[in-house]
Each structure stands twice: as C-alpha cells, then as structure tokens.
Design a protein around this motif. Structure first.
Motif, PDB file in Angstrom:
ATOM      1  N   ALA A   3     -15.393 -42.145  44.567  1.00  0.00           N
ATOM      2  CA  ALA A   3     -16.474 -43.069  44.917  1.00  0.00           C
ATOM      3  C   ALA A   3     -15.903 -44.453  45.241  1.00  0.00           C
ATOM      4  CB  ALA A   3     -17.477 -43.162  43.768  1.00  0.00           C
ATOM      5  N   GLU A   4     -14.889 -44.858  44.503  1.00  0.00           N
ATOM      6  CA  GLU A   4     -14.261 -46.160  44.734  1.00  0.00           C
ATOM      7  C   GLU A   4     -13.589 -46.206  46.097  1.00  0.00           C
ATOM      8  OE1 GLU A   4     -13.813 -44.331  41.896  1.00  0.00           O
ATOM      9  OE2 GLU A   4     -15.050 -45.545  40.558  1.00  0.00           O
ATOM     10  N   THR A   7     -16.304 -46.470  48.819  1.00  0.00           N
ATOM     11  CA  THR A   7     -16.810 -47.842  48.902  1.00  0.00           C
ATOM     12  C   THR A   7     -15.773 -48.776  49.513  1.00  0.00           C
ATOM     13  OG1 THR A   7     -18.246 -47.447  47.010  1.00  0.00           O
ATOM     14  CG2 THR A   7     -17.811 -49.743  47.555  1.00  0.00           C
ATOM     15  N   GLN A  10     -15.817 -48.491  53.248  1.00  0.00           N
ATOM     16  CA  GLN A  10     -16.974 -49.225  53.779  1.00  0.00           C
ATOM     17  C   GLN A  10     -16.659 -50.716  53.844  1.00  0.00           C
ATOM     18  OE1 GLN A  10     -20.614 -48.880  51.468  1.00  0.00           O
ATOM     19  NE2 GLN A  10     -21.303 -50.843  52.268  1.00  0.00           N
ATOM     20  N   GLU A  11     -16.077 -51.233  52.786  1.00  0.00           N
ATOM     21  CA  GLU A  11     -15.753 -52.661  52.735  1.00  0.00           C
ATOM     22  C   GLU A  11     -14.682 -53.030  53.756  1.00  0.00           C
ATOM     23  OE1 GLU A  11     -14.846 -53.226  48.599  1.00  0.00           O
ATOM     24  OE2 GLU A  11     -16.964 -53.172  48.031  1.00  0.00           O
ATOM     25  N   SER A  16     -22.493 -52.578  56.365  1.00  0.00           N
ATOM     26  CA  SER A  16     -23.457 -52.312  55.294  1.00  0.00           C
ATOM     27  C   SER A  16     -23.418 -50.816  55.004  1.00  0.00           C
ATOM     28  CB  SER A  16     -24.870 -52.700  55.745  1.00  0.00           C
ATOM     29  OG  SER A  16     -25.327 -51.802  56.755  1.00  0.00           O
ATOM     30  N   ARG A  17     -23.992 -50.394  53.899  1.00  0.00           N
ATOM     31  CA  ARG A  17     -24.009 -48.959  53.581  1.00  0.00           C
ATOM     32  C   ARG A  17     -24.716 -48.181  54.687  1.00  0.00           C
ATOM     33  NH1 ARG A  17     -24.307 -47.095  48.478  1.00  0.00           N
ATOM     34  NH2 ARG A  17     -22.593 -48.518  48.205  1.00  0.00           N
ATOM     35  N   CYS A  21     -22.825 -45.337  56.905  1.00  0.00           N
ATOM     36  CA  CYS A  21     -23.306 -43.953  56.912  1.00  0.00           C
ATOM     37  C   CYS A  21     -23.622 -43.489  58.325  1.00  0.00           C
ATOM     38  CB  CYS A  21     -24.521 -43.811  56.001  1.00  0.00           C
ATOM     39  SG  CYS A  21     -24.105 -43.975  54.253  1.00  0.00           S
ATOM     40  N   ASP A  32     -25.252 -43.084  49.452  1.00  0.00           N
ATOM     41  CA  ASP A  32     -25.498 -43.688  48.139  1.00  0.00           C
ATOM     42  C   ASP A  32     -24.986 -42.779  47.022  1.00  0.00           C
ATOM     43  OD1 ASP A  32     -26.664 -45.952  49.230  1.00  0.00           O
ATOM     44  OD2 ASP A  32     -28.727 -45.260  48.898  1.00  0.00           O
ATOM     45  N   ALA A  35     -21.183 -43.001  46.973  1.00  0.00           N
ATOM     46  CA  ALA A  35     -20.712 -44.311  46.510  1.00  0.00           C
ATOM     47  C   ALA A  35     -20.929 -44.509  45.015  1.00  0.00           C
ATOM     48  CB  ALA A  35     -21.412 -45.421  47.294  1.00  0.00           C
TER      49      ALA A  35
END
Length: 68
Positions: A3-4, A7, A10-11, A16-17, A21, A32, A35
């Motif tokens: 999950a890390e 995320t 994404q960063e 944005s999420r 996606c 979600d 993440a």
C-alpha cells in the motif's frame, strides 16, 4: 507491491487519487482499497503503474516521412 508503494507512486506522479486511478485504469474504490491496504494489489496493477511511470501510456510520436 505494498500500500505504501502504491501511494508513493501516486505521489511521484503528482496526481490526486482519482487522477491516478483513471491513469492506470482503476476505479477510485479499488484505488482506495489498495492505498489503505484493504486489498492485495494485483501484479497487473503494479505493471500498469510501471508502464505509466515509464511513459508507455502516451501515444507514440508520429515519425516524419522526409526524403532520405
């Protein structure tokens, strides 16, 4: 992929999420869940992220047909 790591990808992309996606072909609900560590991230999602990060989701530039 954890999950890390999901995320962090994404960063790195600065999205944005919802944007992230959409870019990798997921529903926001699945994103979600991944993440937050509620669902195991499939290898196909990991590969989609790698492809987007490598720019493989962008259309190829047209080659010019100049005289040789």
């Amino acid at each position: 992929m954890t999950a890390e790591e999901f995320t962090a990808a994404q960063e790195r992309m600065g999205l944005s999420r919802r944007q992230f996606c959409t870019r990798i072909g997921l529903s926001r609900r699945s994103g979600d869940a991944y993440a937050l560590g509620r669902s195991t991230i499939p290898r196909t999602v990991e590969l989609a992220i790698a492809a987007v990060e490598a720019g493989l989701d962008q259309p190829a530039a047209k080659k010019s047909r100049g005289a040789a």
